[in-house]
Structure formats: C-alpha cells, structure tokens
Design a protein around this motif. Structure first.
Motif, short mmCIF file in Angstrom:
data_model
loop_
_atom_site.label_atom_id
_atom_site.label_comp_id
_atom_site.label_asym_id
_atom_site.label_seq_id
_atom_site.Cartn_x
_atom_site.Cartn_y
_atom_site.Cartn_z
N GLY A 26 -23.87 53.48 29.19
CA GLY A 26 -24.40 53.06 27.91
C GLY A 26 -25.70 52.32 28.04
O GLY A 26 -26.41 52.45 29.02
N ASP A 27 -25.96 51.56 27.09
CA ASP A 27 -27.28 50.98 26.95
C ASP A 27 -27.23 49.49 27.16
O ASP A 27 -26.21 48.87 26.98
N ASP A 28 -28.33 48.94 27.56
CA ASP A 28 -28.33 47.49 27.58
C ASP A 28 -29.22 46.97 26.47
O ASP A 28 -30.41 47.17 26.46
N ASP A 29 -28.58 46.37 25.54
CA ASP A 29 -29.32 45.81 24.43
C ASP A 29 -29.04 44.33 24.39
O ASP A 29 -27.93 43.90 24.57
N SER A 30 -30.05 43.58 24.15
CA SER A 30 -29.78 42.16 24.03
C SER A 30 -29.99 41.77 22.58
O SER A 30 -30.68 42.43 21.83
N GLY A 31 -29.35 40.73 22.23
CA GLY A 31 -29.23 40.46 20.80
C GLY A 31 -30.25 39.51 20.24
O GLY A 31 -30.95 38.78 20.93
N GLY A 32 -30.31 39.54 18.98
CA GLY A 32 -31.10 38.55 18.29
C GLY A 32 -30.31 38.24 17.06
O GLY A 32 -29.40 38.95 16.70
N LEU A 69 -18.60 51.32 23.79
CA LEU A 69 -19.79 50.70 24.39
C LEU A 69 -19.88 51.05 25.87
O LEU A 69 -20.92 50.87 26.50
N TYR A 106 -17.99 43.24 16.77
CA TYR A 106 -17.51 44.56 17.19
C TYR A 106 -17.07 44.51 18.64
O TYR A 106 -17.51 43.68 19.42
N ARG A 107 -16.15 45.43 18.97
CA ARG A 107 -15.54 45.42 20.29
C ARG A 107 -15.62 46.80 20.94
O ARG A 107 -15.62 47.81 20.24
#
Lengths: 457, 392
Positions: A26-32, A69, A106-107
């Motif tokens: 999957g992807d690595d997304d970091s949050g805001g 995920l 979300y999980r």
C-alpha cells in the motif's frame, strides 16, 4: 520429534513471519488535520446541540469505516480514506456540520472478512461511531451486515456495487452508493449491441458478485451467440495468461472485463505477450487510468508505462475523474486535497472518497441538528434521491430502495489517457428496467464547496 | 522407514536426544518423579476437572470485567486456541506437521454455515448439533488426510498439507452456487436466551449494544474449555505417552509394538476434530464463512501460535493465540497514538514489528514461552537437587 522436522518447524515459523511481513503494502500517507470550529448550520445554534447517543456528542460526530490498508487489495483502495479525511477536514475547518466536528476513524481489515468482523465491532463498541460510511469490499462488508443491522448502526454508502446492499426489508440500516454492477452491465451491453453489432465478445470476470451481476446485465442486451467466451479469475491468483489465451483462441475481438485495477494491468500485459489486440472495455472499477498506469509500469518493470498505454480502451463513469481537469468538481477536490497537506497527489480513488464524504455531509445535514441513527437513515430514505453532488446522476434512495447512483456514461480513453464521453448520461436500474437518457444536467459544486441540505421532518 | 527419521547420534545413545529443547513444553512435568509438593490433586482427571472449574470461573471473571470489544477478541482467541490446541497435539506430541489446519477450519465453518442457513423465521437446528456435525465432517476429512499424512514425513508432509490449505478454500469458489463463492455464506448468530441477559445484568450490569456478541464469546470460551479438558486428558493418558514415543523414538516404539501409522492417523484425526470445532466457532463469531477468512496465512498463523507458545503445550497454544489476536492491534494503537502515524502506516509498521518480535522470541526462546519457563524451572530444581546432594 526428529531433528529434521524440528528444523522444519523453525524454518516454517520464519516463513510465516516473512509472509506476514510481506503482507504490508500500500501507500504511505501521512496525515494532516484541520481543527477549527465555527458557526454555521441551518437552524439553531451550537448551544442547541445535544448528545443523542453513541458517536453524536455536543460538538463531535464520529464516522467510521474499514478499508484494506495492507495486503492484496491495498494498492489504490488504501487511498480512499485519505480522500475522505481531506474532505472532512475541509468541512471541519469551515465550521463542521451543525457546529459539530466530524471525526473520521478508519481501520485496516487487510481485505479479510475475519478482520473486518473484528475491526467493525471495535469501531462500534470501542470507538462508538455514529455511523459506518463506505466500508469497502463485498465479501468483507458482508461479514458485518448482520451485526450493524442488529445493533442498528447506520451503514451508509458501502463501497462496492454489489446488489446485496439494496435490501431495505432485511437490512434497513444498509445503503449502497455507486452504480450497481448489473445496471452497469446493461449500459455496456446495450452500447456494444448498438455500436459493435458484429463484435465477437469475450468476457473476463471476477468470480464473485461483481462478475456475476455484470454478466447478468450484459446478457440482457447481447445475444448468447455474440458472447463467444467467458473466462473468470480468482482474486489473488495473478496468472491470467491461460484466460487470455482462451479468449484469443475463441476468436473474441472485443474483451469486456469486470475486474479490479490490478487485473486490468495484468490482462494488458498478458495480452501483449500473446500479441492479442482486441478492443478492450473495462468496467468502472477496473479502469482508474492513473492507478492502472502505475501498476502497468510496476508489473512490467518499466517496459510499459503511463496512462497512455490505455489509449483506445473503453469504460464507464459515474463520477468525474482526475483527467477531467476542467471539471469544477475535480477543481474543487484538487483545491481541497492540496489544502489538506497530505502526501501524494489527487487520484481517482481519493476523488471517490471525497465524493462519498460529500454525500455523507448531505446526509448529516438532512438528518437535522440532533439526530439519532434512525433519524439519519430516515433522512437518507426521504431526501436522498434529491441530493445532487459530484455524481453525474441521482441516487435511487427511498423507503423501499437502498440502491445508489442510477446511471453512467460510456467513456473512451484518448492517446493522453483522458476519457472522452461517447454517450450522454444513461440511467437505468436492475432487472428489466429500460435504459434512458438522463434528462437532467450534472451540477456544479456550491460556491463554498460544502453542500447545504435542509433538515427533513 | 525413512532415513531422515532416524535420530542422529551414536547407536544406543539415542536417549541423549530426548527430551529435546523444541518440545520441552510437551513433556509431562515430572512432579511426581521429583517428589515436589503440589496443591493439585494427584489423580489426573480430578486435577483437570479442578483446573476446568477454575478456568471457567476465571473466564467469566475476565469476560465480565472487560469491555464488549475485548469480549469479542477473547472469542477470537478462543477459536484460534481450539485449533492451535489440536495442532500442538499433532506437532508437539506426535511429531507431525500440518500447514493445512486453516483448511480444516474452513470445513467446520462451512458445515456450520450451511446448517444454520435456513429461511428467516425458520428455527435453525440446535447449536450443539451443528457443532457436532462440524466436528464429524472435519474428522472425516482429517482421517482421509491423516491416512496420506501418516506415510509422509517432514517437508513432504508440510507440502501436502499446504496444498490442502491452498486448495480447500478454492472449492468454495468452484461450487459457488452452494458455497456462496467469494462473498461466502452469512451466518446468523445464535439467539441468546433470556436468562443470559438477566445473568449478565446481575454480574456486570451490561446491557444494550452488542449483548449478542457477548453470548457468542461465552459459547466460544466454553468450547475452548471443553476442548482443552479433553485434550489435556488425552495428552496425559496412555495415548499421549504413545504419541511421545512415536515422536521421539520411532524404532523403540515399533519394537514396543506400537503401530506408527495408525497412531499418526489417530493424532491427525483428533487434531482435525479440534480444527473443525474451531471453524464452527469462527463461523458464529465472524458471522460469515468466506474463502477470504481461510487463506494459507491462517494455517501459518496457527503454527506460529503453537511454536511461540511452546510446542506441545496447551497453555502455550492459548498464549500464542492470545498474542496473535492482541499483539497486532496493540502495535497499531502504539503506532497511531504514540508515534502519531497515519492509520495505513501504523498497520504496515505493525506487521514489521510483529515479525521482528516473533524472530526475537524464536532466537532467545527456541522452546517457546512455556517451554522456556519450564526448562528454566527444571534447571533450577536440578541445581538445587545437586546442591542438596552435595551437602549431604
């Protein structure tokens, strides 16, 4: 136990670990996150807000969901919740809904129904969500239908086009969202029958509801002798060479796929190896050009790359896609995505998430200032068919229908990988409902980018 | 008999090989041999009954003192532990290996789902009967596999059972009309009786959302206790000793008149029965029987649970199963809350950390958790005995 088999056990244990570790993808997304509060809302003020039960407090409303995920279905789909996050952040920054901030939890279920069953219970019982929105996957979400309906948790906008979600009598809390696969099959079948009457059609189907519903729709409009071959695949088995060879040898010169994006890339590569060049058509799910383009590049180790590899391929669309840079919805979502500060670019899966989040905000607005879960369900049933948003055609929600978007248009990718519409918007329904031209127009987003629905009742 | 099965070492000195480290947890604790005082009754059956009662009391305490969500996780632990218990008997005691126990669970789960798949409004058969049927169906499959398995050793057996794990879920797709294909068969959870609501209300005051899940968790834990009671007795019985003989000293066992083949089949059958019950419980906990729940990784996870806990030990199998259920979400929580990671990142990282933890455990405690503790105790006792003997 002998020394050899003891060693074997150790080796296998190590292999297990390796498998488990390989399962992360999957992807690595970091949050805001936007965290501001403000006024707004239709009637009353923040002072009128009351906590009505799980997930609905005076100043927050908690919405939950499950996504793959990690694991085999993660590429692409793991981006959907980041799109939802971006849109909810935007709404929150502009005062939220009825002065409540939307909390989005979300999980990961790894696309395994056993995990879905666990994480959704965690969301409902631990995180106390007000509603589940956009739970992804037919098999996975199937595992929690009974639970959510027994516990009377609104289960809105399931992210799958299966017809399972449209069953108000037995599943009063569950609603679909996207165009169902059968309606899509009908629209595709009619287009082929009218425009390619001499084509020998081969079907390539995922062997579950997705493929079955799609095939049922297609067969309503295509004669059995025009469909010369039907091949299926099982999700997870990445060798599609035999299926492509069978389609080729059957003489099919038009291949229609009801498959997921990775299989679009796999079938393209397998056909390339066989020098098989039929006209291709992938159903909406399998067509996301940006995702398929990058998968093609990855699978072929760079030999084939870019969305332009999809030139000439046909598909269907029910919401705008990122290649339509002039579409006001795409411009709005692009702006919201950029403002959200999350990593990565706007993709079709993120647009999908934002579009679902938009509908969710409409539902929350329609449900009134202090709704219970039942009020939310009643609001979707009563007002849902009037809501307009990014989707091209309206929803079919009513007290006896829980089916989502009713129509789509046929699209063909040009050399730049941009979709060009071949038909006007067509609306239909499951069963023997006719296919009609949609008499409305897609609407532009509101100035604020946030819907403004009146509370029902 | 294959050469690979002959214990290495000097002829006649084979007894050096046992008790081996890997199966340290499997061997009966030599309480009586050392004359150690124990508060537990000496009679095995009585002792196990006492443990069963204490275990049941602890289970009720645990289920009532924790949140509903934990209840459900305990239900998950229970069915995994039932299957792991069967597997630990097979691998730890009789020395065979199975990478196909997930598939056997699928047999139990689908049997349950099919039997409970009645029209809304119709009375489904009683859960007890359904469980028995699930066990029976899985036992038959287990016996068939066991016959083949008894003739195979080591990697060949692993390969054959792995084929089972890969193949059986495929049947659900092939017979998708009866078995529901990819999205599987939904299982309606058993209706909870009224007295249960009252009893729970009395005990912990819980009511409202999710009581049905609590009922299901109780069923799961009850199945676990009953299964472990049977398995524990079996392991301490003549049969358990025979299996150990088959495992450790094939030649000696054969000379003693033990038929290796039939004892191996028997071990497979017993452990398949446990897997069948585990599958049945999984079906009612998850409320779905779908191929996606029975991927080969499930079989491998079961083996992991058994090895980490300590081969051949029921306590170990239970501990290992608990780790499988509680560790990954706990790691995700840490990633999310402590390191402020995005959900997807936390999930991915959790797999890596989980894997590393398992590697470290295997490196430093090759006998598994229970086996390591038991070995340490044995060593200490031996040291004390030596010291006492020296001082005399």
């Amino acid at each position: 136990m002998t020394r050899n088999s003891r060693r074997l056990v150790s080796v296998l244990a190590a292999a297990t670990i390796a498998t488990t570790m390989a399962a992360c993808g999957g992807d690595d997304d970091s949050g805001g996150g936007g965290d501001s509060s403000g006024g707004g809302g239709d009637t009353g003020t923040a002072a009128d807000n009351e906590a009505t039960g799980p997930g609905m407090t005076e100043d927050t409303v908690t919405i939950g969901s499950h996504y793959p995920l990690t694991g085999r279905a993660a590429p692409g789909y793991s981006e959907i919740p980041t799109g939802v996050q971006a849109y909810f952040d935007y709404v929150n920054a502009n005062g939220g809904v009825y002065d409540r901030q939307i909390e989005w939890v979300y999980r990961d279920d790894g696309y395994n129904p056993t995990n879905t069953s666990t994480v959704v219970r965690e969301l409902v019982l631990d995180e106390e969500v007000f509603a589940i929105m956009g739970g992804l996957g037919t098999a996975t979400h199937n595992a929690v239908l009974d639970f959510l309906n027994t516990e009377e948790v609104p289960d809105l906008f399931v992210a799958s086009g299966s017809s399972l979600w449209d069953d108000p009598e037995n599943l009063p809390y569950t609603f679909g969202w996207q165009t169902d696969y059968e309606s899509e099959g009908k629209i595709i079948g009619q287009y082929i029958a009218e425009n390619y009457p001499d084509a020998k059609v081969g079907l390539f189907l995922q062997d579950d509801d997705f493929g079955e519903d799609g095939e049922r729709g297609v067969r309503q409009y295509l004669d059995d002798d025009q469909i010369v071959e039907v091949q299926t695949y099982t999700s997870g088995n990445i060798d599609v060479g035999p299926q492509m060879a069978a389609l080729q040898s059957s003489g099919a010169d038009f291949v229609l796929g009801f498959n997921t994006p990775p299989y679009t890339a796999l079938t393209q590569l397998a056909a390339r190896n066989l020098n098989y060049t039929p006209q291709w058509w992938y159903s909406n799910v399998g067509s996301a050009p940006d995702l398929v383009g990058s998968l093609l590049g990855a699978f072929s180790q760079g030999a084939v790359s870019g969305a332009s590899a999809l030139a000439g391929i046909m598909t269907t669309a029910y919401i705008p896609t990122v290649d339509q840079v002039d579409n006001p919805w795409i411009q709005l979502f692009q702006r919201i995505w950029d403002e959200s500060g999350q990593e990565g670019v706007l993709t079709n899966t993120r647009v999908y998430g934002m579009a679902q989040a938009y509908t969710m905000v409409q539902a929350l607005q329609a449900a009134g200032r202090n709704p219970t879960g039942d009020d939310l369900v009643a609001a979707v049933e009563e007002a849902g068919s009037d809501w307009r948003g990014p989707s091209f055609t309206p929803f079919r929600f009513s007290t006896d229908r829980h089916a989502g978007i009713s129509g789509m248009s046929v699209v063909q990718f040009n050399d730049q990988g941009v979709g060009e519409e071949l038909t006007p918007l067509l609306v239909t329904d499951t069963g023997d409902a006719d296919i009609e031209e949609y008499d409305g127009e897609p609407i532009a987003p509101p100035e604020s980018g946030i819907p403004d629905e009146e509370a029902v009742g | 008999m294959s050469e690979t099965q002959t214990p290495t070492g000097e002829p006649g000195a084979a007894s050096d090989d046992a008790p081996s480290t890997a199966t340290a947890a499997a061997n009966a604790s030599p309480a009586r041999a050392t004359g150690r005082r124990s508060f537990l009754p000496r009679l095995t059956l009585l002792r196990h009954l006492l443990i069963l009662v204490v275990g049941a009391a602890l289970a009720v305490l645990l289920l009532e003192s924790t949140e509903l969500n934990t209840n459900i996780k305990l239900g998950n632990v229970a069915y995994l532990a039932v299957a792991a218990g069967g597997l630990t008997l097979l691998t730890g005691l009789s020395g065979q290996i199975s990478l196909g126990h997930g598939a056997l669970m699928a047999v139990g789960a689908y049997t349950t789902a099919l039997m409970l798949d009645v029209e809304r409004g119709d009375e489904p058969p009683s859960l007890f009967l359904v469980f028995l049927a699930a066990i029976a169906a899985t036992t038959v499959v287990g016996a068939l596999v066991g016959v083949a398995a008894a003739r195979l050793h080591g990697p060949y057996l692993a390969g054959a059972t792995l084929a089972l794990a890969v193949g059986i879920p495929g049947l659900a797709l092939y017979f998708s009309d009866t078995l529901g294909g990819e999205q599987g068969i939904t299982v309606r959870p058993p209706e909870r009786p009224e007295w249960f609501d009252n009893a729970v209300e009395q005990l912990s005051g819980a009511s409202g959302r999710g009581l049905n899940d609590k009922w299901v968790a109780y069923i799961a834990v009850a199945c676990l206790l009953v299964t472990y009671f049977f398995l524990a007795n079996l392991m301490r019985s003549r049969m358990g000793r025979t299996w150990r003989a088959v495992r450790d000293q094939e030649v000696a066992a054969e000379l003693a008149g033990i038929s290796l083949g039939s004892w191996r089949v028997l071990a497979f059958v017993v452990s398949a029965a446990a897997a069948g019950l585990a599958g049945a419980v999984l079906a009612i906990v998850v409320q779905l029987a779908a191929p996606g729940s029975f991927l080969p990784v499930l079989s491998l996870s079961l083996l992991t649970a058994v090895v980490i806990g300590g081969l051949g030990s029921l306590t170990g199998a239970l501990l290992g199963s608990a780790l499988l259920v509680f560790l990954p979400p706990w790691l995700i929580d840490i990633g999310r809350d402590v390191f402020d990671m995005e959900e997807a990142q936390a999930s991915q990282a959790s797999f890596v950390v989980y894997g590393l933890l398992l590697v470290v455990t295997m490196l430093f405690a090759p006998a598994g958790l229970v086996g390591t503790v038991r070995l340490a105790l044995l060593r200490r006792r031996a040291a004390r005995a030596t010291a006492a003997a020296g001082g005399r």
